[in-house]
Write an enzyme that holds these catalytic residues in place. Structure first.
Site, PDB file in Angstrom:
ATOM      1  CE  LYS A  36      -0.139  -0.517   4.951  1.00  0.00           C
ATOM      2  NZ  LYS A  36      -0.851  -1.026   6.106  1.00  0.00           N
ATOM      3  CE1 TYR A 264      13.440  30.979   6.156  1.00  0.00           C
ATOM      4  CE2 TYR A 264      13.240  28.608   5.920  1.00  0.00           C
ATOM      5  CZ  TYR A 264      13.165  29.879   5.383  1.00  0.00           C
ATOM      6  OH  TYR A 264      12.803  30.046   4.078  1.00  0.00           O
TER       7      TYR A 264
HETATM    8  C1  LIG Z   1      -0.202  -2.155   6.529  1.00  0.00           C
HETATM    9  C2  LIG Z   1      -0.937  -3.402   6.711  1.00  0.00           C
HETATM   10  C3  LIG Z   1      -0.255  -4.623   6.756  1.00  0.00           C
HETATM   11  C4  LIG Z   1       1.247  -4.733   6.738  1.00  0.00           C
HETATM   12  O1  LIG Z   1       1.774  -4.245   7.932  1.00  0.00           O
HETATM   13  P1  LIG Z   1       3.331  -4.311   8.233  1.00  0.00           P
HETATM   14  O2  LIG Z   1       3.430  -4.055   9.679  1.00  0.00           O
HETATM   15  O3  LIG Z   1       3.967  -3.255   7.405  1.00  0.00           O
HETATM   16  O4  LIG Z   1       3.785  -5.673   7.843  1.00  0.00           O
HETATM   17  C5  LIG Z   1      -1.009  -5.773   6.843  1.00  0.00           C
HETATM   18  N1  LIG Z   1      -2.355  -5.725   6.875  1.00  0.00           N
HETATM   19  C6  LIG Z   1      -3.037  -4.584   6.832  1.00  0.00           C
HETATM   20  C7  LIG Z   1      -4.525  -4.613   6.874  1.00  0.00           C
HETATM   21  C8  LIG Z   1      -2.359  -3.373   6.761  1.00  0.00           C
HETATM   22  O5  LIG Z   1      -3.044  -2.225   6.748  1.00  0.00           O
END
Ligand SMILES: *Cc1c(COP(=O)(O)O)cnc(C)c1O
Length: 386
Positions: A36, A264
């Protein structure tokens, strides 16, 4: 050739190596590679093609449009693409026709999926809220969701592939309680006449640490990018390799006298006559404005702290009397093998996690994909890009 001002090197060999390692640990349990948020900021398409070339048959991408993008670059239906966050206005027809797996956790959404079915049944994973309270059906709506699923499956409109949940990773006890909630939901579904071919519960952390939570499939994201989530465990401890290396090149240098205010608000003042080197990466690129005092970068293998506030497009480092020249490579984070910080250390230094760091590396930073995979399908894909 001038070194690029800023770039994120994405090492597909490292991704592949992490994948092989993690799949070995989980075997015979299936691994869904989670990608994702544009593969945690690494760039979705090259990572997905590399994973598929390595034999991955389950990929999680969050949204239907991202999954359709993967179908459009040639990732075929032998690879299951799991999505679980849907725009309330989304028409599910394309997703169903392209055999995209849909995580669904409320009756309204499931009804919209059922209504969109035309030629072939929709592939559905039913989501259980086991305590995270994000998506997932709570115990009081679960029976209605299951009943609709049973009815729709009997009518040939959906195929129920799995039940799934996501854990809060708050403590072992909390996670155990959450999995007990999930197990009760699965039993309740079976009592209502629903057969659940698969169950998936664990992500990176629980997948590694709670063997009993692996069920039929583990959804692995962070580990595959070389960002382990366990407290006090580095990627190197586990044999995982960070996939992203963030580099820049020195854009300017100047000598300044003692007690010169820098950047800054003059939150940094030089303690002697010194050289300041300008690094052309700023908060627009994902280096937080408050990184001063927390982050050190390396130039020629030597660490230098960020001097003063990070600006939108640049920050300064105080290199003392060292010979630093325009064009010299600067490593912001990488594998750690040459003295640089790792992304895990960035996360710790900034009070967050490594995933947030890589996800925030801005679109202005070109991703340079390297690794042997670049010769294969990934190479063909990259050559077709403008
Ligand atoms: C992000 C996510 C994962 C993976 O999580 P990690 O800790 O990066 O392995 C798995 N399942 C869902 C539903 C997620 O949102």
């Amino acid at each position: 050739m001038n070194a690029p001002l800023r770039r994120a090197r994405i090492d597909l060999d490292a991704y592949r190596s992490n994948l092989d390692l993690v799949r070995g640990w989980m075997a015979p349990v299936e691994v869904m590679a989670i990608m994702k948020a544009d593969a945690y900021g690494h760039g979705l398409e090259p990572i997905a093609l590399a994973a598929v070339d390595a034999g991955v048959r389950w990929i999680g991408v969050l949204t239907v449009p991202a999954a359709l993008r993967l179908r459009s670059i040639g990732i075929g239906e032998d690879v299951h693409l799991f999505t679980w966050q849907h725009d309330p206005g989304l028409d599910f027809r394309d997703a169903i026709d392209s055999a995209i797996d849909l995580g669904v956790s409320n009756v309204t959404e499931l009804q919209r999926v059922v209504d969109a079915v035309d030629q072939r049944p929709a592939r559905v994973h039913l989501g259980v809220d086991s305590g995270l309270h994000r998506d997932g059906a709570t115990a009081d709506v679960w029976p209605d969701l299951v009943s609709l699923a049973v009815q729709a499956q009997r009518a040939g409109r959906i195929e129920v592939v799995a039940a799934y949940t996501h854990l809060a990773e708050s403590s072992d006890d909390d996670d155990s309680a959450a999995v007990a909630v999930f197990d009760r939901a699965v039993e309740a579904a079976e009592d209502l006449g629903l057969d659940l071919p698969m169950e998936h519960v664990a992500a990176s952390l629980a997948g590694l640490e709670r063997k009993e939570f692996r069920k039929d499939m583990v959804r692995m994201g962070a580990n595959l990018f070389g960002i382990p989530g366990a407290d006090g465990v580095s990627a190197a401890d586990l044999g995982l390799e960070p996939v992203m290396t963030l580099t820049a090149s020195v854009a300017k240098t100047k000598r300044v006298p003692v007690d010169t205010g820098v950047s800054y608000d003059y939150t940094y003042r030089t303690s002697a006559e010194t050289t300041l080197a300008l690094v052309p990466v700023g908060y627009a690129d994902g280096v937080p404005r408050l990184a001063q005092g927390r982050i050190e970068v390396t130039i020629a293998g030597k660490r230098y702290p960020i001097a003063g506030r990070v600006a939108m497009d640049q920050f300064l480092v105080d290199v003392g009397d060292d010979e630093v020249r325009v064009g010299d490579p600067v490593v912001l984070f990488g594998t750690g093998e040459h003295g640089e910080m790792t992304v895990l250390e960035w996360g710790e230094a900034l009070g967050t996690i490594g995933e947030e760091v890589t996800c925030r590396i801005g679109a202005r930073v070109p991703r340079e994909v390297v690794g042997h995979e670049v010769g294969g399908r990934v190479g063909d894909y990259l050559r077709e890009q403008p």
